[in-house]
Design a protein around this motif. Structure first.
Motif, PDB file in Angstrom:
ATOM      1  N   GLU A 230     -39.550 -43.128  72.169  1.00 53.79           N
ATOM      2  CA  GLU A 230     -39.481 -43.335  73.615  1.00 53.79           C
ATOM      3  C   GLU A 230     -38.640 -44.572  73.957  1.00 53.79           C
ATOM      4  OE1 GLU A 230     -42.508 -40.486  72.802  1.00 53.79           O
ATOM      5  OE2 GLU A 230     -42.302 -42.507  71.990  1.00 53.79           O
ATOM      6  N   VAL A 231     -38.794 -45.656  73.201  1.00 49.49           N
ATOM      7  CA  VAL A 231     -38.056 -46.877  73.564  1.00 49.49           C
ATOM      8  C   VAL A 231     -36.588 -46.806  73.154  1.00 49.49           C
ATOM      9  CG1 VAL A 231     -40.096 -48.344  73.540  1.00 49.49           C
ATOM     10  CG2 VAL A 231     -38.739 -48.141  71.464  1.00 49.49           C
ATOM     11  N   LEU A 232     -36.277 -45.984  72.175  1.00 46.67           N
ATOM     12  CA  LEU A 232     -34.864 -45.837  71.792  1.00 46.67           C
ATOM     13  C   LEU A 232     -34.017 -45.344  72.960  1.00 46.67           C
ATOM     14  CD1 LEU A 232     -34.927 -44.425  68.145  1.00 46.67           C
ATOM     15  CD2 LEU A 232     -33.715 -46.458  68.932  1.00 46.67           C
ATOM     16  N   THR A 233     -34.607 -44.549  73.833  1.00 46.97           N
ATOM     17  CA  THR A 233     -33.861 -44.045  74.988  1.00 46.97           C
ATOM     18  C   THR A 233     -33.629 -45.134  76.029  1.00 46.97           C
ATOM     19  OG1 THR A 233     -35.860 -43.333  76.175  1.00 46.97           O
ATOM     20  CG2 THR A 233     -34.874 -41.760  74.657  1.00 46.97           C
ATOM     21  N   ALA A 456     -37.025 -52.971  85.952  1.00 50.56           N
ATOM     22  CA  ALA A 456     -38.309 -53.643  85.779  1.00 50.56           C
ATOM     23  C   ALA A 456     -39.270 -52.849  84.893  1.00 50.56           C
ATOM     24  CB  ALA A 456     -38.940 -53.912  87.140  1.00 50.56           C
ATOM     25  N   LEU A 457     -39.423 -51.560  85.171  1.00 46.37           N
ATOM     26  CA  LEU A 457     -40.345 -50.740  84.384  1.00 46.37           C
ATOM     27  C   LEU A 457     -39.872 -50.625  82.942  1.00 46.37           C
ATOM     28  CD1 LEU A 457     -42.825 -48.934  84.184  1.00 46.37           C
ATOM     29  CD2 LEU A 457     -41.421 -47.024  84.986  1.00 46.37           C
ATOM     30  N   ASP A 458     -38.574 -50.395  82.747  1.00 47.71           N
ATOM     31  CA  ASP A 458     -38.028 -50.290  81.391  1.00 47.71           C
ATOM     32  C   ASP A 458     -38.217 -51.589  80.618  1.00 47.71           C
ATOM     33  OD1 ASP A 458     -37.271 -47.759  82.080  1.00 47.71           O
ATOM     34  OD2 ASP A 458     -35.127 -48.189  82.245  1.00 47.71           O
ATOM     35  N   ALA A 459     -37.998 -52.722  81.294  1.00 48.10           N
ATOM     36  CA  ALA A 459     -38.169 -54.020  80.637  1.00 48.10           C
ATOM     37  C   ALA A 459     -39.611 -54.222  80.198  1.00 48.10           C
ATOM     38  CB  ALA A 459     -37.731 -55.150  81.570  1.00 48.10           C
ATOM     39  N   ALA A 460     -40.541 -53.797  81.048  1.00 49.59           N
ATOM     40  CA  ALA A 460     -41.954 -53.947  80.702  1.00 49.59           C
ATOM     41  C   ALA A 460     -42.332 -53.056  79.520  1.00 49.59           C
ATOM     42  CB  ALA A 460     -42.819 -53.623  81.917  1.00 49.59           C
ATOM     43  N   LEU A 497     -34.120 -54.428  64.698  1.00 52.84           N
ATOM     44  CA  LEU A 497     -33.518 -53.717  63.566  1.00 52.84           C
ATOM     45  C   LEU A 497     -34.352 -52.513  63.149  1.00 52.84           C
ATOM     46  CD1 LEU A 497     -32.444 -56.799  61.404  1.00 52.84           C
ATOM     47  CD2 LEU A 497     -30.943 -55.287  62.717  1.00 52.84           C
ATOM     48  N   ASP A 498     -35.661 -52.667  63.250  1.00 50.70           N
ATOM     49  CA  ASP A 498     -36.569 -51.592  62.854  1.00 50.70           C
ATOM     50  C   ASP A 498     -36.391 -50.342  63.712  1.00 50.70           C
ATOM     51  OD1 ASP A 498     -39.190 -50.701  61.450  1.00 50.70           O
ATOM     52  OD2 ASP A 498     -39.654 -50.493  63.580  1.00 50.70           O
ATOM     53  N   MET A 499     -35.949 -50.520  64.946  1.00 49.15           N
ATOM     54  CA  MET A 499     -35.762 -49.365  65.831  1.00 49.15           C
ATOM     55  C   MET A 499     -34.770 -48.359  65.273  1.00 49.15           C
ATOM     56  SD  MET A 499     -35.617 -51.253  69.526  1.00 49.15           S
ATOM     57  CE  MET A 499     -34.733 -49.849  70.191  1.00 49.15           C
TER      58      MET A 499
END
Length: 513
Positions: A230-233, A456-460, A497-499
């Motif tokens: 999810e965060v990779l996007t 804001a939401l993405d940063a959180a 890096l782990d991502m």
């Protein structure tokens, strides 16, 4: 990953049955086969006694169908039906007949029956209640559940621990199975991740039972589970021709006499998160501390020596992270109130700034839209009031978020980010991060991401994930007890890096020919 409600899962069942033109008992058989395959792969026919405790609804039907597969493969089983109602689901009865065809006769347990003996080395399969439970179990059923919990045997629950509600908090913690492992159909449940209900689940895994993919894809859920995929996007790669101005300017406002460490942690975390520039705005007492400890960070000082009294600066940051270590004195409260009246920049609000807001709730209307608030449980309670259970808490936070047009980060074992009517449940982090300064680091990370242009939401969401993943990497070398906030900062680079690290593939040696 979407977290579906009980109603949505039931609807997915019905749509799948209709589209595939199958009977509901065939869907149950599919689920039971997945359960069996999971167990058989790990047990490989081990000579261990398996006690299956089944209700008389569809969860019990799953357990009865599983028992049949275990018998067919030679496992030593004992089946108990918890006879808590005269009603039987159709698919339970179908599978009960199939089990009897194999000359396996379940023990029907009623309120006056004695409790069975279970050895410590045995395995319990819990299929008493499923996601449809809507009331607290009867007292005698609760005694059965307590007996299973006290047995010290390994407990494997089907779909959800029996006695746990899917969409509301528990009413009696003594009537809930404490599962060592839960095999959840199609999706995990929100209750797996909440402070009140999470302790009933040690580990979980999702079994894909083939529910209609179109329905699952198109259905909006109130909550999503956030992991690496999810965060990779959300990730924004750096530009080849970018410079420090390209990646934003973070301003960290905070500190007071004896509490300058928090500003150091937040400022350094903002840098490590990728902010092009970072400035700390602090009382004069902290000038030497910041300059000596963080050479990459610029420093502005308040007119006051020991506390913030007039938050005023002539720089143009992209975002302000405010509250860490600032105290809640009358002078600082006035300074924050005056600051909120004029500030138009995005804010990340933490710690003492939250405590000031909770004591002066009229200031909440002055928060700029899309500000990110990062309260720990007590700070959250001061903001929204007490709650009766975790679901009530989430509903209150949703209303708060909608009213003040902000994002609320509910910090905890599974931090939940709430924006309007939706929640995002984080999967990273560990108990070692329950340490001084960890929240200050999170404030810096989110501020640093916000400075780089993340919404804001993405940063959180991204910030909470990175913060937790850095802690997970750090704890591998420190252990839980020795993990510090500085260790988390030092591993933010490793979290990035782990991502992009591919999962390790098992080494398969070729057979000698």
């Amino acid at each position: 990953m979407k977290l579906y409600s009980a109603k949505q899962i039931y609807k997915a069942d019905q749509i799948s049955i209709k589209k595939e033109e199958i009977g509901s008992n065939e869907l149950m058989e599919r689920a039971a086969l997945q359960l069996f395959n999971w167990m058989h792969l790990r047990m490989q026919g081990a000579p261990v006694k398996i006690h299956l405790f089944c209700g008389i609804g569809n969860n019990g039907g799953d357990g009865i169908a599983l028992a049949r597969h275990l018998v067919d493969h030679g496992y030593n089983i004992e089946v108990y039906v918890i006879n808590y109602s005269e009603k039987r689901s159709k698919d339970f009865l179908i599978n009960l007949d199939r089990l009897k065809d194999r000359k396996v006769w379940p023990n029907f347990m009623n309120c006056d029956d004695s409790l069975p003996e279970i050895g410590k080395e045995d395995i319990i399969v819990d299929g008493i209640f499923g996601i449809g439970l809507n009331r607290t179990p009867d007292d005698w059923v609760a005694k059965v559940i307590q007996h299973l919990n006290d047995s010290q045997a390994f407990i494997l629950s089907i779909d959800i621990p029996s006695g746990l509600f899917t969409d509301e908090g528990p009413k009696d913690v003594n009537s809930i199975i404490r599962s060592n492992f839960v095999l959840s159909f199609q999706t995990p449940k929100l209750v797996f991740f909440l402070p009140e209900t999470g302790p009933f689940i040690e580990q979980w895994e999702v079994l894909d039972i083939g529910l209609d993919p179109e329905y699952l894809k198109e259905t909006e859920t109130d909550y999503e589970l956030i992991g690496k995929n999810e965060v990779l996007t959300l990730y924004k790669p750096r530009e080849k021709y970018g410079h420090k101005g390209t990646y934003g300017h973070s301003l960290i406002v905070g500190g007071s006499y004896g509490k300058m460490g928090s500003v150091c942690l937040s400022s350094k975390a903002a840098l490590q998160a990728g902010s092009g520039l970072v400035t700390s705005y602090i009382p004069k007492i902290g000038y030497v501390i910041l300059q000596a400890s963080l050479p990459e960070v610029m420093v502005l000082t308040d007119v006051d020596e020991n506390e913030l009294s007039n938050i005023n600066f002539d720089i143009k940051p992209n975002v302000v992270g405010i509250g860490v270590g600032m105290g809640t004195t009358k002078t600082t409260t006035t300074a924050l109130a005056n600051f909120l009246k004029v500030i138009k920049l995005p804010l990340v609000i933490d710690a003492d700034a939250l405590n000031i807001l909770s004591e002066n709730k009229d200031l909440l209307k002055s928060i700029p839209e899309d500000s990110v608030l990062t309260p720990h449980p007590k700070e959250l309670e001061r903001l929204i009031g007490k709650w009766k259970d975790d679901f009530d808490k989430l509903n209150k936070v949703k209303k708060f978020s909608k009213k003040y047009k902000c994002i609320v980060v509910i910090k905890g074992a599974h931090t939940i980010i709430v924006h309007n009517e939706k929640g995002y449940v984080n999967t990273t982090g560990n108990p070692g991060m329950a340490t001084a300064g960890s929240g200050d680091v999170l404030t810096g990370v989110i501020t640093g991401l916000r400075a780089q242009g993340y919404a804001a939401l993405d940063a959180a969401i991204f910030g909470v994930y990175l913060h937790g993943r850095a802690g997970d990497i750090a704890v591998e070398s420190t252990g839980f007890q020795s993990l510090t906030a500085s260790h988390v900062i030092d591993n933010l680079a490793n979290a990035y890096l782990d991502m992009f690290k591919l999962p390790e593939q098992p080494v398969v040696e070729e057979e000698n020919k």
